[in-house]
Design a protein around this motif. Structure first.
Motif, PDB file in Angstrom:
ATOM      1  N   THR A  90       0.856  -1.347   0.071  1.00 47.97           N
ATOM      2  CA  THR A  90      -0.110  -0.212   0.113  1.00 47.97           C
ATOM      3  C   THR A  90       1.123   1.297  -0.225  1.00 47.97           C
ATOM      4  N   THR A 129      -2.737   6.732   2.773  1.00 48.03           N
ATOM      5  CA  THR A 129      -3.726   4.992   3.810  1.00 48.03           C
ATOM      6  C   THR A 129      -3.323   5.640   4.854  1.00 48.03           C
ATOM      7  N   SER A 175      -4.617  10.012   4.921  1.00 46.77           N
ATOM      8  CA  SER A 175      -4.504  10.613   3.190  1.00 46.77           C
ATOM      9  C   SER A 175      -3.454  11.855   2.976  1.00 46.77           C
ATOM     10  N   VAL A 226      -7.262  -0.349   4.292  1.00 42.32           N
ATOM     11  CA  VAL A 226      -6.844  -0.172   2.956  1.00 42.32           C
ATOM     12  C   VAL A 226      -7.964  -0.848   2.508  1.00 42.32           C
ATOM     13  N   ARG A 227      -9.055  -0.728   1.654  1.00 38.48           N
ATOM     14  CA  ARG A 227     -10.035  -1.206   1.541  1.00 38.48           C
ATOM     15  C   ARG A 227     -11.013  -1.444   2.175  1.00 38.48           C
ATOM     16  N   GLY A 228     -10.705  -1.221   3.144  1.00 32.19           N
ATOM     17  CA  GLY A 228     -12.487  -1.700   4.641  1.00 32.19           C
ATOM     18  C   GLY A 228     -12.030  -2.810   4.958  1.00 32.19           C
ATOM     19  N   HIS A 229     -10.239  -2.645   4.804  1.00 29.02           N
ATOM     20  CA  HIS A 229      -9.627  -3.873   6.078  1.00 29.02           C
ATOM     21  C   HIS A 229      -8.419  -3.175   6.736  1.00 29.02           C
ATOM     22  N   THR A 230      -8.190  -3.777   7.751  1.00 30.23           N
ATOM     23  CA  THR A 230      -7.469  -3.254   8.600  1.00 30.23           C
ATOM     24  C   THR A 230      -6.237  -4.512   9.128  1.00 30.23           C
TER      25      THR A 230
END
Length: 115
Positions: free
Chosen positions: A27, A32, A53, A99-103
């Motif tokens: 990433t 982020t 970000s 990142v995109r809904g995930h940790t």
């Protein structure tokens, strides 16, 4: 795959300083939301600091005015500068990346503040 790896923990005397590093892969940190959390024995994980970000930063009440979060976009790393450390800052410190809904969490680095 996103990975974050912390480093820089150790033993420091009360009133001292320490800088933690968090290296990210998979990433781009400038795009982020990155955060630092900590967990002391017998306690829940606690928010320490975060940077989004756009560069805005936020701090937990317990560390406001003592800790500073920053990032190096070239190195893709996030840092936590900790000053005026207190024994109650003793904990395992974790870095995370949203990142995109995930940790994604690192493995943690131990910080011990003791004389």
């Amino acid at each position: 795959q996103v990975r974050v790896t912390e480093s820089g923990g150790g033993l420091v005397q009360p009133g001292g300083s320490l800088r933690l590093s968090c290296a990210a892969s998979g990433t781009i940190i400038r795009a982020t939301t990155m955060g630092w959390y900590r967990q002391a024995p017998g306690k829940e994980r606690e928010f320490v600091a975060g940077i989004i970000s756009g560069g805005n930063k936020k701090y937990g009440d317990a560390v406001e005015d003592r800790f500073t979060i920053s990032r190096d976009n070239r190195k893709n790393e996030v840092y936590l500068q900790m000053n005026s450390l207190k024994p109650e800052d003793t904990a395992v410190y974790y870095c995370n990346a949203a990142v995109r809904g995930h940790t994604y969490w690192g493995q943690g680095t131990q910080v011990t503040v003791s004389s």
